[in-house]
Write a protein that holds these residues in place. Sequence first.
Motif, PDB file in Angstrom:
ATOM      1  N   TYR A 116       0.736  -1.399  -0.103  1.00 37.38           N
ATOM      2  CA  TYR A 116       0.119   0.008  -0.101  1.00 37.38           C
ATOM      3  C   TYR A 116       0.807   1.115  -0.077  1.00 37.38           C
ATOM      4  O   TYR A 116       0.125   2.216   0.444  1.00 37.38           O
ATOM      5  CB  TYR A 116      -1.005  -0.158   1.357  1.00 37.38           C
ATOM      6  N   GLN A 156      -6.990   3.223   2.995  1.00 40.44           N
ATOM      7  CA  GLN A 156      -7.163   2.138   2.160  1.00 40.44           C
ATOM      8  C   GLN A 156      -6.635   0.720   2.799  1.00 40.44           C
ATOM      9  O   GLN A 156      -7.622  -0.215   2.569  1.00 40.44           O
ATOM     10  CB  GLN A 156      -6.418   2.368   0.732  1.00 40.44           C
ATOM     11  N   CYS A 157      -5.500   0.698   3.498  1.00 41.40           N
ATOM     12  CA  CYS A 157      -5.286  -0.508   4.260  1.00 41.40           C
ATOM     13  C   CYS A 157      -6.285  -0.748   5.105  1.00 41.40           C
ATOM     14  O   CYS A 157      -6.415  -2.126   5.275  1.00 41.40           O
ATOM     15  CB  CYS A 157      -3.788  -0.303   4.460  1.00 41.40           C
ATOM     16  N   SER A 215      -9.292  -0.258   5.406  1.00 45.15           N
ATOM     17  CA  SER A 215     -10.686  -0.635   4.928  1.00 45.15           C
ATOM     18  C   SER A 215     -10.286  -2.144   4.302  1.00 45.15           C
ATOM     19  O   SER A 215     -11.403  -3.030   4.325  1.00 45.15           O
ATOM     20  CB  SER A 215     -10.833   0.196   3.796  1.00 45.15           C
ATOM     21  N   GLU A 216      -9.263  -2.321   3.597  1.00 47.56           N
ATOM     22  CA  GLU A 216      -9.266  -3.833   2.942  1.00 47.56           C
ATOM     23  C   GLU A 216      -8.696  -4.854   3.807  1.00 47.56           C
ATOM     24  O   GLU A 216      -8.863  -5.933   3.587  1.00 47.56           O
ATOM     25  CB  GLU A 216      -8.224  -3.543   1.637  1.00 47.56           C
ATOM     26  N   GLU A 217      -8.007  -4.401   4.592  1.00 42.60           N
ATOM     27  CA  GLU A 217      -7.116  -5.366   5.437  1.00 42.60           C
ATOM     28  C   GLU A 217      -7.607  -5.573   6.878  1.00 42.60           C
ATOM     29  O   GLU A 217      -7.420  -6.645   7.577  1.00 42.60           O
ATOM     30  CB  GLU A 217      -5.621  -5.127   5.485  1.00 42.60           C
ATOM     31  N   ARG A 258     -15.820  -7.697   6.195  1.00 37.58           N
ATOM     32  CA  ARG A 258     -17.212  -7.739   5.631  1.00 37.58           C
ATOM     33  C   ARG A 258     -17.796  -9.030   5.386  1.00 37.58           C
ATOM     34  O   ARG A 258     -18.434  -9.362   4.394  1.00 37.58           O
ATOM     35  CB  ARG A 258     -16.777  -6.988   4.276  1.00 37.58           C
ATOM     36  N   ASN A 297     -20.900   0.252   4.298  1.00 38.86           N
ATOM     37  CA  ASN A 297     -19.477   0.917   3.875  1.00 38.86           C
ATOM     38  C   ASN A 297     -19.385   2.154   4.083  1.00 38.86           C
ATOM     39  O   ASN A 297     -18.204   2.797   4.409  1.00 38.86           O
ATOM     40  CB  ASN A 297     -19.482   0.545   2.171  1.00 38.86           C
ATOM     41  N   HIS A 324     -13.542  -1.444  -5.639  1.00 37.18           N
ATOM     42  CA  HIS A 324     -14.277  -2.145  -4.515  1.00 37.18           C
ATOM     43  C   HIS A 324     -14.063  -3.647  -4.679  1.00 37.18           C
ATOM     44  O   HIS A 324     -14.205  -4.509  -5.525  1.00 37.18           O
ATOM     45  CB  HIS A 324     -15.624  -1.738  -4.814  1.00 37.18           C
ATOM     46  N   LEU A 325     -13.620  -4.294  -3.592  1.00 38.73           N
ATOM     47  CA  LEU A 325     -13.331  -5.720  -3.493  1.00 38.73           C
ATOM     48  C   LEU A 325     -14.743  -6.365  -3.433  1.00 38.73           C
ATOM     49  O   LEU A 325     -15.843  -5.590  -2.973  1.00 38.73           O
ATOM     50  CB  LEU A 325     -12.859  -6.181  -2.268  1.00 38.73           C
ATOM     51  N   ASP A 379     -13.338  -9.502  -9.535  1.00 35.65           N
ATOM     52  CA  ASP A 379     -14.333  -8.706  -8.463  1.00 35.65           C
ATOM     53  C   ASP A 379     -15.532  -8.164  -9.445  1.00 35.65           C
ATOM     54  O   ASP A 379     -16.809  -8.402  -8.979  1.00 35.65           O
ATOM     55  CB  ASP A 379     -13.637  -7.870  -7.685  1.00 35.65           C
TER      56      ASP A 379
END
Length: 635
Positions: free
Chosen positions: A137, A160-161, A163-165, A169, A216, A338-339, A373
């Motif tokens: 990242y 971002q890190c 949110s994603e890691e 969800r 989200n 978006h994942l 995705d």
Amino acid sequence: MLSQPRLKEILQLLLQPTVHSAADLAQRFDVTVRTIRSDIQALNRLMQGASINLKRGKGYELEIRDQATFEDWKHQALSPDWTLSLDSMEDRQRYLLSILLMHPEWQDPDDLADMIYVSRNTIQSYLRSIRNLVSRYELVFESRGQQGVRISGPEEKRRQCLSEEVLDRNLTDYVTGFSPLEKRLFEHTDLSALSGILYSCLQESCLTCSDYALKNLVLHTAMMLERIRAGGVLPSHETETLPAEVETAAQTLCRTLEQKEHISICPAEQNSLALHIALNTRFSGISEREDLRTAITRMLDRIAAVWHFDLRNDPVLQKDLYNHLFSIFKARRSEQHHLNPLLNTIRSSFPLAYDISLDAVNHVFQTVRLSEDEIGYISLHIGAAVERCYSGQMIPAKVFLVCGSGMATSRMLEARLKSYFQSKLEILGSLSYQQYLALSETELTSADFFITTVPLPDRGIPFVEVEFSLTRDNAENVARMLSPAQAQFQGPCHFFQEDLFVRFDTPVTKEQVLDELCTRLIQAGISEPGLRESVEQREAISHTNLNDIFAIPHPMAPEAARTRAAVAILDHPVPWNDSGTTVQIVFLLAFCKGEQKSIERLYDFLLEIVQSVSLQQSILKAETFEEFRQLCLRP
């Protein structure tokens, strides 16, 4: 709001009349005195109506200033809903990463070890993993002797890190409440109140979104508030022109939060918030793009020509595909990705729709490739349209659908229900979780029952909870609501034959398995000599294992004389994809052009295998084709 078990235990000790010194507490919890002092500071930051004071020569004492306020806070603080689970390595590492990302100051590794109840050696192993992870990242993991460790880098990458890691969800729990980790991350923000504020702002601006998208937005906004309080503000960037209703919603939300939280929200943060609102909501201002219309036409032409599913006259599909592709490219212009938390479920539950979509998308979008995705969501729209092609008439039993994860999944669930229960169900509409809660008594009683993908509070009307993929068990539960007789599902025997069955009792490679199965299909006169090359091309695009035991390799498109499956059962698991996932059951599929119904029936049986552990175990026991037929196939 105490997410760490140790903080709760310290508070419970201090609620007693006994005075406890830092040394006593450190010995009791097997941590350092420094860690106890940090815990006391954390308690004082969170506590309302009281404080913990150090009495010289005695120890720590709880001093209550406002009994009513403290009692309310204590009730929440000691609630089990706030307790973090740190039982697994993944849980501990995620929590450790959250501390380093949310707090940019130097952290002592010994204190971090005490926080997550691990040894000094283990904490070093976790920190090495985090160093490798954050480098992806553009963040820097710093380690300096006596100072400790910290993470530095651009603010937008830090978020971002996170949110994603860090955020998990899991859909069922994700949309209906807030996890202990989310409460710990955003401990200074009332997430429930923020959700209500956001929902009102969107409604006032005539913007709609799924429960998943609303969650989200709540977490993105909470992260913004926490980072502003910590001094982490986004830098200014060139802004993108967004619809007026989106800008109005963002502006209203920011002014409301500034007054409520007593903070200042700069233009860059408001612009970022507006962008996330645009990416997570549906609004009327979607401009017409001829290139997207052309791409959709070419995709549907490809599906009709290769797969023989003619979906070109489905106006619902045309609209859904356009809106979804518009959102994809809108996000790409803003460098947002978006994942898809549903991807693994989509691949395993709707393999036919996924394969059709993968083929069509790769045929049309050759210059600008779409990610797996993105293709996953497209496949839900394609799959729903395929189901609609074979659905029948509406029937008297009236139901509402409640789906928390958005339009694509509700479309798929609706189509699956119509396919299974074409003469038994009338679907009155699809609701979000929030819309369900807002239904009037009259609206509630208009339905015979509800079919939902998320847990619902009891409002006096029966409901059945299902997965959006509508598994076999789900379908039978819905059938029970309609009639005492259970729905019957047939297994397709004629897709299998003895000369297309092989069992490997010695270790083999993936290539050897594919070689053997392709050879058998060619020798049986079912496939052409180019089968192996086509299978290899498909494997290069996306892995074909549906879970950690079952794989369905196949060529790029239908090309066989008959629709058949060549079966390999492996005594020794074989690695099947780059992540090292192994399989023991391999069905190499050969499709015949024009046999849409046969292809659908075969995929339905594959889905049954994925969803049944007992059926997988039966297949693994089959030594011969006759045993395979008797154990696994029903006439």
